[in-house]
Design a protein around this motif. Structure first.
Motif, short mmCIF file in Angstrom:
data_model
loop_
_atom_site.label_atom_id
_atom_site.label_comp_id
_atom_site.label_asym_id
_atom_site.label_seq_id
_atom_site.Cartn_x
_atom_site.Cartn_y
_atom_site.Cartn_z
N ILE A 1 -8.85 -1.21 1.98
CA ILE A 1 -9.55 -1.91 3.05
C ILE A 1 -10.95 -3.24 1.72
O ILE A 1 -10.66 -4.67 2.55
N ASP B 1 -7.81 4.34 0.74
CA ASP B 1 -7.78 4.02 1.80
C ASP B 1 -9.20 3.22 1.69
O ASP B 1 -9.78 1.69 1.83
N GLU B 2 -10.29 3.00 0.36
CA GLU B 2 -10.73 2.51 -0.64
C GLU B 2 -10.07 1.61 -0.51
O GLU B 2 -11.23 0.10 -0.29
N ILE C 1 -7.80 -5.88 1.89
CA ILE C 1 -7.91 -6.69 3.33
C ILE C 1 -8.93 -7.05 2.59
O ILE C 1 -9.07 -8.77 3.76
N MET C 2 -9.74 -6.84 2.60
CA MET C 2 -11.22 -8.14 3.28
C MET C 2 -11.10 -9.40 1.44
O MET C 2 -12.03 -9.85 1.65
N ARG D 1 0.71 -1.43 0.11
CA ARG D 1 0.11 0.22 0.06
C ARG D 1 1.01 1.51 -0.17
O ARG D 1 0.77 1.90 -0.28
#
Length: 99
Positions: A77, A73-74, A80-81, A66
């Motif tokens: 995330i 940020d979008e 990460i999902m 990252r």
């Protein structure tokens, strides 16, 4: 990690994505069926530790990646999902290879 090249980062991220998916397959398709079909639990700690290591490696390298690619940020995330969706990490490493 400041001296890591883009090629090294891609290599290690690809390895972690691939092995995370492989370890997930071993856990879900081998270890768990043996446990629940035959009642053998000896393989579970080994499969669980193996998967946990690669899962953790993926998440750690995700933070490094990252910073390197300056994801917002979008996107971060969303990536990460991917760690919580079986085999989704394979599609992410392909996206990194394209950049």
């Amino acid at each position: 990690m400041k001296n890591i090249s883009e090629e090294q980062l891609k290599k290690w991220f690809r390895i972690s994505c691939t092995w995370e998916a492989i370890s997930c397959a071993i856990l879900f398709l081998v270890a768990m069926p043996i446990k629940y079909q035959f009642g053998y639990v000896l393989q579970m700690p080994f499969a669980g530790i193996f998967h946990g290591f690669w899962f953790s490696a993926y998440l750690i390298l995700l933070f490094v990646t990252r910073k390197f690619y300056k994801w917002d940020d979008e996107d971060f995330i969303f990536y990460i999902m991917f760690a919580f969706i079986p085999f989704a990490t394979l599609s992410l490493h392909k996206k990194i290879e394209e950049k």
